[in-house]
Motif scaffolding. Structure first.
Motif, PDB file in Angstrom:
ATOM      1  N   VAL A  48       0.965  -1.044   0.011  1.00 13.13           N
ATOM      2  CA  VAL A  48       0.078   0.068   0.057  1.00 13.13           C
ATOM      3  C   VAL A  48       0.858   1.339  -0.167  1.00 13.13           C
ATOM      4  CG1 VAL A  48      -1.792   1.361   1.444  1.00 13.13           C
ATOM      5  CG2 VAL A  48      -1.721  -1.031   1.367  1.00 13.13           C
ATOM      6  N   GLN A 122      -7.444   2.184   0.271  1.00 18.36           N
ATOM      7  CA  GLN A 122      -7.416   0.994  -0.582  1.00 18.36           C
ATOM      8  C   GLN A 122      -8.577  -0.214  -0.088  1.00 18.36           C
ATOM      9  OE1 GLN A 122      -4.113  -2.729  -1.205  1.00 18.36           O
ATOM     10  NE2 GLN A 122      -3.548  -0.710  -1.906  1.00 18.36           N
ATOM     11  N   ARG A 126     -11.609  -0.121  -2.533  1.00 22.95           N
ATOM     12  CA  ARG A 126     -11.345  -1.043  -3.558  1.00 22.95           C
ATOM     13  C   ARG A 126     -11.744  -2.318  -3.132  1.00 22.95           C
ATOM     14  NH1 ARG A 126      -5.278   0.307  -5.391  1.00 22.95           N
ATOM     15  NH2 ARG A 126      -5.257   2.642  -5.477  1.00 22.95           N
TER      16      ARG A 126
END
Length: 280
Positions: A48, A122, A126
Motif C-alpha cells: 500500500v 485501498q 477497492r
C-alpha cells in the motif's frame, strides 16, 4: 551490432526493475508468512503506497459486504505478535477483519497518518470494507490511531487500546519523536497542541467517539494518569464522559499479562463498534 546508448540504458533499467519487483514480491510474501505463523491465522500481505501492510479476513462464510474491520497499530516487522493471537482470532471468528500498515516508527506523525489513510482508501474504496472501522492501538499504536481519528472523526466507529500512548511526552519522549515529525525537539515542544493526541481530542469529543482502554495502574512506561485517564478526564469535562471506559488492571504495568491480551471486554467492544461501523 552495438545498440545505441539510450537503448542499452532502457534495457538495463528494465532488467533492474524486474529484479527489484521480484525482491519486493519476495519480501511481502515473507512478511505475510511470518505474520501468519506468529498469529496462527492466515494473514495476507499487501503493498500500500509502497509500504508493507496486512489484512486478516474471516472465513469466506463469515465475510460481509461491507466488511466490518479493525484498523490496527503499530504494524511493524514484529507487530502484531503472538501475544495478540487470541484477540485477533476472536475478531475473525466474529466476522471482523483486521488490517494494518507498516509506517515505521511514526509515533502518530502526519507521515504515519498518511499511511493509515492510504490503507483505509485501498480497503474501503477497492475492497468493499466498511466506511467506519474500529481502531485498535497497542502501546505506541495509540499515537497512530488517535491522531488519525482526530483528523478523520467521521470515519471512526470507535477506538480501543491496550495500555495506549496518548501523550508524546511520556513515550517515546519528544527527543525520540521529533524526527518522525521532521522537527527538532524544541520545535515539537512548541507545537505539542497541534500534534500531541491528548491535547487535540476535541473532534473526538464532539463526535462522541466511543473509547475503551485496558491499562495497568503501575505502568511506568505509559503512565495511566497522563494517558488513558487524562483522555477520560477531558471527555468527562466536556460532558461526554459516558463515551470512555477504562478497565484498570491492578498491580500490572507495561507487560504481556493475559489481563491485557485476553481482555474479553475489549474484544467485545471492538467487535460491536466494528459491526456498527458497517451499518448503512
Amino acid at each position: 551490432m552495438r545498440l545505441p546508448t539510450h537503448t542499452r540504458l532502457m534495457l538495463i533499467l528494465a532488467a533492474w526493475s524486474s529484479v527489484s519487483a521480484l525482491v519486493l514480491a519476495d519480501e511481502f510474501a515473507d512478511y505475510g508468512a511470518s505474520l501468519s505463523k506468529r498469529l496462527g491465522l492466515q494473514a495476507t500481505a499487501l503493498e500500500v503506497a509502497g509500504k508493507r501492510a496486512f489484512v486478516i479476513l474471516p472465513a469466506a462464510e463469515k465475510q460481509q459486504t461491507p466488511q466490518p474491520w479493525i484498523m490496527y497499530a503499530p504494524t511493524l516487522p514484529d507487530y502484531p505478535d503472538q501475544h495478540e493471537a487470541w484477540m485477533h482470532r476472536q475478531f475473525v471468528e466474529a466476522g471482523i477483519a483486521v488490517a494494518g500498515i507498516d509506517a515505521g516508527e511514526a509515533y502518530g506523525s502526519p507521515d504515519g497518518c498518511q499511511a493509515l489513510s492510504a490503507l483505509y482508501q485501498q480497503l474501503v474504496e477497492r475492497r468493499d470494507f466498511a466506511r467506519q472501522p474500529c481502531l485498535l492501538g497497542r502501546s505506541r499504536g495509540g499515537l497512530w490511531v488517535t491522531n488519525w481519528a482526530v483528523d478523520n472523526p467521521e470515519l471512526v466507529a470507535g477506538i480501543a487500546g491496550i495500555y495506549p500512548v496518548f501523550n508524546l511526552q511520556d513515550y517515546p519522549g519528544l527527543a525520540n519523536a521529533a524526527p518522525a515529525y521532521h522537527l527538532t525537539e524544541s520545535q515539537l515542544q512548541q507545537q505539542l497542541a497541534e500534534f500531541n493526541p491528548v491535547a487535540r481530542l476535541q473532534p473526538l469529543i464532539a463526535a462522541r467517539t466511543p473509547m475503551f482502554m485496558v491499562h495497568g495502574d503501575v505502568d511506568d512506561v505509559v503512565p495511566l494518569a497522563t494517558n488513558s485517564a487524562a483522555v477520560a478526564e477531558k471527555f468527562q469535562s466536556a460532558g461526554a464522559g459516558d463515551c470512555v471506559t477504562i478497565k484498570v488492571i491492578k498491580g500490572q504495568g507495561h507487560n504481556f499479562d493475559e489481563s491485557f491480551f485476553k481482555c474479553q471486554e475489549l474484544v467485545d467492544f471492538a467487535t460491536k463498534q466494528a459491526r456498527e461501523g458497517a451499518q448503512p
